[in-house]
Design an enzyme around this catalytic site. Structure first.
Site, short mmCIF file in Angstrom:
data_model
loop_
_atom_site.label_atom_id
_atom_site.label_comp_id
_atom_site.label_asym_id
_atom_site.label_seq_id
_atom_site.Cartn_x
_atom_site.Cartn_y
_atom_site.Cartn_z
N GLU A 157 39.58 55.67 35.55
CA GLU A 157 39.54 56.07 34.13
C GLU A 157 38.26 55.64 33.41
O GLU A 157 38.31 55.03 32.33
CB GLU A 157 40.79 55.53 33.40
N GLU A 262 49.00 60.44 41.03
CA GLU A 262 50.05 59.82 40.20
C GLU A 262 50.96 60.90 39.62
O GLU A 262 51.23 60.93 38.42
CB GLU A 262 49.41 58.99 39.07
O1 G3I Z 1 57.14 43.01 34.35
C1 G3I Z 1 57.21 42.90 32.91
C2 G3I Z 1 58.56 42.39 32.50
O2 G3I Z 1 58.74 41.07 32.99
C3 G3I Z 1 58.63 42.42 30.97
O3 G3I Z 1 59.91 42.05 30.57
C4 G3I Z 1 58.34 43.82 30.45
C5 G3I Z 1 58.33 43.86 28.92
O4 G3I Z 1 57.52 44.88 28.42
O5 G3I Z 1 57.06 44.23 30.91
C6 G3I Z 1 56.97 44.27 32.32
O6 G3I Z 1 55.67 44.67 32.66
C7 G3I Z 1 55.35 46.03 32.47
C8 G3I Z 1 54.93 46.61 33.82
O7 G3I Z 1 54.47 47.93 33.64
C9 G3I Z 1 56.07 46.63 34.84
O8 G3I Z 1 57.07 47.49 34.42
C10 G3I Z 1 54.17 46.09 31.50
O9 G3I Z 1 54.60 45.67 30.22
C11 G3I Z 1 53.65 47.51 31.43
O10 G3I Z 1 52.45 47.52 30.66
C12 G3I Z 1 53.33 48.01 32.82
O11 G3I Z 1 52.97 49.35 32.71
C13 G3I Z 1 52.27 49.90 33.79
C14 G3I Z 1 51.00 50.57 33.23
O12 G3I Z 1 50.33 51.28 34.25
C15 G3I Z 1 50.01 49.54 32.72
O13 G3I Z 1 49.54 48.75 33.79
C16 G3I Z 1 53.15 50.94 34.47
O14 G3I Z 1 54.22 50.25 35.16
C17 G3I Z 1 52.33 51.74 35.48
O15 G3I Z 1 53.12 52.80 35.97
C18 G3I Z 1 51.10 52.33 34.79
O16 G3I Z 1 50.34 53.01 35.74
C19 G3I Z 1 49.14 53.65 35.24
C20 G3I Z 1 48.12 53.63 36.35
O17 G3I Z 1 47.91 52.30 36.76
C21 G3I Z 1 46.80 54.27 35.89
N1 G3I Z 1 47.03 55.62 35.41
C22 G3I Z 1 48.05 55.73 34.38
C23 G3I Z 1 49.37 55.14 34.87
C24 G3I Z 1 50.45 55.33 33.87
O18 G3I Z 1 50.18 54.58 32.73
#
Ligand code: G3I
Length: 373
Positions: A157, A262
């Site tokens: 990105e 994705e």
């Molecule tokens: O694990 C914690 C949990 O302990 C907590 O209670 C909860 C509260 O919000 O958060 C949890 O973490 C979250 C994590 O996903 C696991 O579910 C984070 O807040 C959340 O920000 C995170 O989001 C991820 C996001 O990227 C940001 O890294 C998504 O799972 C993931 O699918 C998403 O993937 C991205 C790709 O890397 C890049 N392209 C876009 C794609 C979608 O956003």
């Protein structure tokens, strides 16, 4: 003699019956990976709750349906390199071990990304310090998984929606040279792994133009880049199928591979027509924005199946240039789209429902290969 004949005919009947049953089982045991085995890898993004289970319906489904996995979160810098002198490989090691044990094509996500950065990296302003960070980060991670991780999203990105370079901590410190540096460092650490540039909205004309410019500039500098990752966070009505088709043609003309990295299709209303996947956006939840909290209506399930069918028809048309199609998650309940761009909705973007049952879209895309090969 009569007794012998009866025994013989019984024996033959058993063999015929066994054969027939085996064929029925084989016919029934269709899977994504078998159906598309001559076309492209079929992958899923996994989080730690998925590969840490050992003996579950989900593990069986992953192994049965997919021949590739992507690290959904645990290789992002905030998890794997939380402090300057501390790497945390615990979950990434388990992810890679799961892939090796099950003989899967393993994709690493992601080495250089402005988002989900460990806080200490955000503070780097000085160019020498940034080069040192990139060297240490990329070489340490890629070396650790050399010969195990088959391909990497080296940079994720880096482009704005208009195709210009996104202002990031990397761009600020090093200018656009950071892109070539990232790919060079990754290639030095593992000359065999395939190296990708990965982004969302890659079927939109301005970003496509920017991505092509980016790849060409790396190629002109003699930097190894093996492929483009089109993330594929798409909707029932966007992007236009013609734009997907056109993008695949234009990216293939660069002489590199393409992966859909994705893939998921949101079926929910889109606040302010947000496309793409900018993780920093979020909006208020309400009933209009969350219309199917209990069940996906048949009419929408059918639309989703048709949309997947139309997209897979195009992907199959371009199969010679597509190396891998990865779904962003395994079942609907685990998708990030339940929390983006609005937190706490019920979305249905994948091929398997919340009980891991295949949805109509699954059957529809498999049937595209009926009678072929
Ligand atoms: O694990 C914690 C949990 O302990 C907590 O209670 C909860 C509260 O919000 O958060 C949890 O973490 C979250 C994590 O996903 C696991 O579910 C984070 O807040 C959340 O920000 C995170 O989001 C991820 C996001 O990227 C940001 O890294 C998504 O799972 C993931 O699918 C998403 O993937 C991205 C790709 O890397 C890049 N392209 C876009 C794609 C979608 O956003």
């Amino acid at each position: 003699m009569k007794f012998f004949k009866i025994i013989l005919s019984l024996f033959i009947s058993i063999i015929l019956l066994t054969n027939c049953t085996q064929k029925t089982i084989q016919k029934e045991q269709k899977s994504l990976k078998k159906t598309f085995e001559n076309d492209f890898y079929i992958g899923a993004a996994l989080n730690e709750f998925q590969f840490n289970k050992t003996d579950s319906v989900e593990t069986a489904l992953i192994i049965n349906e997919f021949n590739s996995i992507t690290a959904e979160n645990m290789m992002k810098s905030m998890h794997i390199h939380p402090q300057k002198d501390t790497f945390n490989f615990k979950q990434a090691d388990k992810f890679v071990a799961f892939g090796e044990k099950n003989n899967l094509f393993i994709h690493g996500h992601t080495l250089i990304w402005h988002s989900q950065l460990a806080p200490w990296i955000k503070e780097i302003k000085d160019s020498t310090e940034m080069v040192n960070f990139m060297k240490n980060h990329i070489q340490t991670i890629v070396n650790r998984y050399k010969g195990k991780v088959n391909s990497w999203d080296v940079v994720n990105e880096a482009l704005n929606d208009d195709g210009t370079l996104r202002k990031t901590v990397f761009l600020d410190a090093l200018g656009e040279d950071y892109l070539a540096l990232a790919f060079k460092l990754a290639a030095e650490a593992d000359p065999v792994a395939e190296l990708y540039y990965n982004d969302y909205s890659m079927a939109d004309a301005p970003k496509r133009k920017g991505a092509i410019k980016l790849v060409k500039s790396l190629q002109e500098k003699g930097v190894k880049i093996d492929g483009i990752g089109m993330q594929g966070h798409w909707g029932l009505n966007f992007p236009d199928l013609k734009e997907i088709d056109k993008s695949l043609t234009e990216y293939a003309a660069l002489g590199i591979k393409i992966s859909i990295t994705e893939l998921d299709i949101t079926v929910l209303p889109n606040p302010f027509e947000v496309h793409g996947a900018d993780v920093n956006m979020s909006f208020e939840n309400n009933e209009t924005m969350n219309p199917y909290p209990n069940k996906l209506p048949d009419s929408i399930n059918n639309k989703l199946a048709k949309r997947y069918e139309d997209i897979f028809k195009i992907l199959l048309k371009h199969k010679d240039n597509i190396s891998r199609i990865t779904f962003w998650g395994v079942n609907d309940g685990q998708s990030w789209l339940n929390n983006w761009p609005i937190n706490g909705r019920t979305n249905y973007p994948l091929l398997f429902d919340r009980e891991f049952k295949p949805k109509k879209a699954y059957k529809t895309i498999l049937s595209l290969k009926d009678g072929k090969e």
